[in-house]
Design a protein around this motif. Structure first.
Motif, PDB file in Angstrom:
ATOM      1  N   ASP A 157       6.469 -10.635  27.619  1.00 12.22           N
ATOM      2  CA  ASP A 157       5.963 -12.011  27.557  1.00 12.22           C
ATOM      3  C   ASP A 157       4.684 -12.099  26.743  1.00 12.22           C
ATOM      4  O   ASP A 157       4.292 -13.185  26.297  1.00 12.22           O
ATOM      5  CB  ASP A 157       5.697 -12.547  28.966  1.00 12.22           C
ATOM      6  CG  ASP A 157       6.940 -12.657  29.810  1.00 12.22           C
ATOM      7  OD1 ASP A 157       8.044 -12.719  29.235  1.00 12.22           O
ATOM      8  OD2 ASP A 157       6.815 -12.654  31.054  1.00 12.22           O
ATOM      9  N   HIS A 359       7.580 -15.729  36.747  1.00 13.41           N
ATOM     10  CA  HIS A 359       8.490 -16.829  37.060  1.00 13.41           C
ATOM     11  C   HIS A 359       8.167 -18.099  36.279  1.00 13.41           C
ATOM     12  O   HIS A 359       8.964 -19.042  36.287  1.00 13.41           O
ATOM     13  CB  HIS A 359       8.451 -17.124  38.561  1.00 13.41           C
ATOM     14  CG  HIS A 359       9.249 -16.159  39.383  1.00 13.41           C
ATOM     15  ND1 HIS A 359       9.452 -16.327  40.742  1.00 13.41           N
ATOM     16  CD2 HIS A 359       9.896 -15.016  39.053  1.00 13.41           C
ATOM     17  CE1 HIS A 359      10.191 -15.340  41.205  1.00 13.41           C
ATOM     18  NE2 HIS A 359      10.460 -14.517  40.204  1.00 13.41           N
ATOM     19  N   ARG A 360       7.027 -18.123  35.624  1.00 10.27           N
ATOM     20  CA  ARG A 360       6.673 -19.335  34.888  1.00 10.27           C
ATOM     21  C   ARG A 360       7.208 -19.328  33.451  1.00 10.27           C
ATOM     22  O   ARG A 360       6.996 -20.285  32.712  1.00 10.27           O
ATOM     23  CB  ARG A 360       5.153 -19.523  34.890  1.00 10.27           C
ATOM     24  CG  ARG A 360       4.611 -19.892  36.264  1.00 10.27           C
ATOM     25  CD  ARG A 360       3.216 -20.497  36.163  1.00 10.27           C
ATOM     26  NE  ARG A 360       2.250 -19.536  35.653  1.00 10.27           N
ATOM     27  CZ  ARG A 360       1.630 -18.641  36.401  1.00 10.27           C
ATOM     28  NH1 ARG A 360       1.881 -18.561  37.694  1.00 10.27           N
ATOM     29  NH2 ARG A 360       0.744 -17.816  35.856  1.00 10.27           N
ATOM     30  N   ALA A 362      10.461 -19.498  31.063  1.00  5.51           N
ATOM     31  CA  ALA A 362      11.838 -20.006  31.156  1.00  5.51           C
ATOM     32  C   ALA A 362      12.838 -18.857  31.076  1.00  5.51           C
ATOM     33  O   ALA A 362      12.627 -17.896  30.326  1.00  5.51           O
ATOM     34  CB  ALA A 362      12.099 -21.012  30.047  1.00  5.51           C
ATOM     35  N   PRO A 363      13.929 -18.936  31.842  1.00  2.00           N
ATOM     36  CA  PRO A 363      14.907 -17.848  31.865  1.00  2.00           C
ATOM     37  C   PRO A 363      15.483 -17.485  30.512  1.00  2.00           C
ATOM     38  O   PRO A 363      15.861 -16.334  30.284  1.00  2.00           O
ATOM     39  CB  PRO A 363      15.997 -18.375  32.808  1.00  2.00           C
ATOM     40  CG  PRO A 363      15.325 -19.401  33.648  1.00  2.00           C
ATOM     41  CD  PRO A 363      14.274 -20.018  32.779  1.00  2.00           C
ATOM     42  N   ASP A 364      15.551 -18.448  29.597  1.00  2.00           N
ATOM     43  CA  ASP A 364      16.125 -18.168  28.281  1.00  2.00           C
ATOM     44  C   ASP A 364      15.064 -18.010  27.192  1.00  2.00           C
ATOM     45  O   ASP A 364      15.387 -17.916  26.012  1.00  2.00           O
ATOM     46  CB  ASP A 364      17.100 -19.270  27.879  1.00  2.00           C
ATOM     47  CG  ASP A 364      16.444 -20.652  27.806  1.00  2.00           C
ATOM     48  OD1 ASP A 364      15.270 -20.784  28.202  1.00  2.00           O
ATOM     49  OD2 ASP A 364      17.117 -21.600  27.347  1.00  2.00           O
ATOM     50  N   ALA A 365      13.799 -17.953  27.573  1.00  2.45           N
ATOM     51  CA  ALA A 365      12.739 -17.825  26.576  1.00  2.45           C
ATOM     52  C   ALA A 365      12.703 -16.443  25.952  1.00  2.45           C
ATOM     53  O   ALA A 365      12.291 -16.277  24.794  1.00  2.45           O
ATOM     54  CB  ALA A 365      11.382 -18.152  27.196  1.00  2.45           C
ATOM     55  N   ARG A 371      14.620 -13.916  35.741  1.00  4.00           N
ATOM     56  CA  ARG A 371      13.416 -14.608  36.190  1.00  4.00           C
ATOM     57  C   ARG A 371      13.559 -15.141  37.613  1.00  4.00           C
ATOM     58  O   ARG A 371      12.567 -15.600  38.198  1.00  4.00           O
ATOM     59  CB  ARG A 371      13.105 -15.775  35.241  1.00  4.00           C
ATOM     60  CG  ARG A 371      12.910 -15.361  33.788  1.00  4.00           C
ATOM     61  CD  ARG A 371      11.624 -14.638  33.536  1.00  4.00           C
ATOM     62  NE  ARG A 371      11.498 -14.206  32.139  1.00  4.00           N
ATOM     63  CZ  ARG A 371      10.417 -13.650  31.619  1.00  4.00           C
ATOM     64  NH1 ARG A 371       9.359 -13.433  32.379  1.00  4.00           N
ATOM     65  NH2 ARG A 371      10.394 -13.270  30.352  1.00  4.00           N
ATOM     66  N   ASP A 372      14.778 -15.082  38.169  1.00  2.00           N
ATOM     67  CA  ASP A 372      14.969 -15.527  39.543  1.00  2.00           C
ATOM     68  C   ASP A 372      14.698 -14.412  40.540  1.00  2.00           C
ATOM     69  O   ASP A 372      14.597 -14.656  41.752  1.00  2.00           O
ATOM     70  CB  ASP A 372      16.390 -16.063  39.740  1.00  2.00           C
ATOM     71  CG  ASP A 372      17.457 -15.047  39.345  1.00  2.00           C
ATOM     72  OD1 ASP A 372      17.127 -14.101  38.596  1.00  2.00           O
ATOM     73  OD2 ASP A 372      18.619 -15.210  39.766  1.00  2.00           O
TER      74      ASP A 372
END
Length: 456
Positions: A157, A359-360, A362-365, A371-372
């Motif tokens: 990230d 978790h902040r 986005a799952p597809d970022a 991310r869950d």
């Protein structure tokens, strides 16, 4: 690979090329996990990106497997291969920090120790793992979590750009605006898309932390796991604690008569204001009186290297990993059954939290799709004696089988063993189909297959 081909390769690179029969070949082919014994046709000790291009070209043109070695920590031994080419980046370990922009440019073979040392001089850090000899490259490409994950997010990230040599031997400089699909895939898609020769990271102000291990009697393991389950979803994000099981090594802070005993473990790390550390630790420390502990202020690189001595090169390793949204009663029961049976002082089970800042995003970022998940468990069977490897492996497999029904079908790619290849679609999760498309664009011949492989 013919002698002539090896000679041609050696003439092209600035580093060294070592093949069977050469002096130093056995040392050149050695990797971190002593259980792995493979014999490559050539080991290219790369000095720069040009050498990496030469190694990639040699493997592609000769139809040979290509293994990429950074920190060499790959438990399945993906840093080497039989009868192929190894691109060894271990000599490419430079780190250049820009303290004004708060960024670091990190060579592809650098370890966390290299990065931590350079960044700490300026009071800066990025999310690292738990062992400082881990390669920055493998950690980042798989996602990357550790003590600072809840505060700063995953290592990937914090990736701003990367220089990557793809299967056709070309160098790409990728970022959110330059070849964004490839940049997306590098952040969680493992080594499937090329050899990253340089990473650019965003750094954050983290210099000193309050941290260290706390050992509890095994009878308090259930209370510790339950409290961790309750506390970590709402804990301050400066807290990077995790529980586990550990045989006590012969360290001065542990009573001598308890060396070799097995304990429930809590490793604490607070990256916020030091005066707030005690309050942040209290919910975990108050589960029971500790048998031994060594918690205090220290530079961040110190806690990031605290377990290095337990996991030196040359051990025989076998690992498994899982994700879970919840640490259920069934999972805790499985941990209580198998964790206390940890077979060697080098073996362990850790349950890492990956919530907070993770978790902040986005799952597809990024290609890191889970991310869950709130928890990532790793079960490590390791020891110096090859005669113990079957028993250590059996312990890991039995433990994993017990927690699997209480976990997702996926796990962290950097915790996988070689017999987990069939889990690749689940481990890459919702990103898998898009990763396949990127793979088809940049590596349609699957040159980069010595990894947790995405088949084009």
């Amino acid at each position: 690979m013919s002698t002539g081909t090896i000679e041609e390769l050696a003439a092209r690179v600035h580093g060294t090329v070592t093949g069977p029969g050469d002096a130093g070949y056995d040392e050149a082919r050695k990797v971190y996990n002593a259980m792995i014994d493979r014999k490559p046709a050539a080991v290219v000790r790369c000095a720069h990106a040009g050498d990496v291009i030469a190694a990639v070209d040699a493997a592609r043109r000769n139809g040979l497997p290509l293994a990429v070695r950074g920190g060499s920590h790959s438990v399945p031994g993906y840093g080497t291969c039989d009868d192929g080419v190894v691109a060894d980046l271990g000599g490419m370990r430079g780190v250049r920090v820009d303290p004004v922009r708060r960024t670091a440019r990190v060579d592809g073979g650098a370890t966390l120790a290299d990065l931590n040392s350079a960044a700490h001089a300026f009071g800066l850090a990025v999310t690292g793992g738990i062992i400082s000899t881990t390669g920055v490259g493998g950690l980042t490409l798989g996602g990357g979590f550790g003590y600072l994950s809840r505060k700063l997010g995953l290592t990937c990230d914090n990736l701003l750009s990367a220089d990557v040599v793809t299967a056709d031997g070309t160098l790409h400089v990728v970022s959110a605006t330059e070849e964004p699909d490839l940049f997306w895939a590098l952040r969680g898609g493992s080594g499937n898309f090329g050899v990253v020769t340089s990473f650019e990271f965003r750094l954050s102000p983290v210099k000193d932390v309050v941290a260290g291990p706390v050992l509890f009697e095994l009878e308090h393991a259930e209370a510790l796991l339950r409290r961790f389950r309750e506390y970590i979803p709402e804990a301050p994000e400066d807290l990077g604690a995790f529980p586990g099981f550990q045989i006590a090594p012969p360290l001065p802070f542990i009573p001598a008569d308890r060396h070799g005993d097995t304990f429930a473990l809590a490793v604490l790390c607070w990256a916020g204001p030091p005066e707030d550390a005690e309050a942040a630790f209290r919910p975990l420390r108050e589960v029971a009186p500790s048998v031994a502990e060594m918690v205090g202020p220290m530079p961040y690189p110190v806690i990031n290297s605290a377990f290095d001595a337990l996991l030196p090169p040359g051990l025989h390793h076998y690992w498994k990993g899982t994700y879970a949204e919840e640490l259920t009663d069934g999972a805790i029961a499985a941990h209580l059954e198998h964790g206390p049976r940890v077979p060697t002082v080098n073996s362990t089970c850790h349950v890492y939290p990956i919530n907070g800042a993770c978790h902040r995003v986005a799952p597809d970022a990024t290609a890191f799709a889970h991310r869950d998940a709130t928890f990532a468990t790793v079960i490590v069977g390791a020891g110096p004696d090859p005669a113990d490897a079957p028993a250590n492996t059996a312990w890991v497999r039995g433990y994993h089988a017990a927690i699997a029904p209480h976990s997702s079908d996926a796990g962290y790619v950097n915790f996988m063993s070689e017999d987990d290849q069939h889990r690749a679609p689940a481990n890459y999760g919702a990103s898998y189909d898009r990763l396949v498309q990127v793979k088809r664009t940049y590596d349609p011949g699957n040159l980069f297959r010595v990894n947790h492989n995405i088949v084009p």
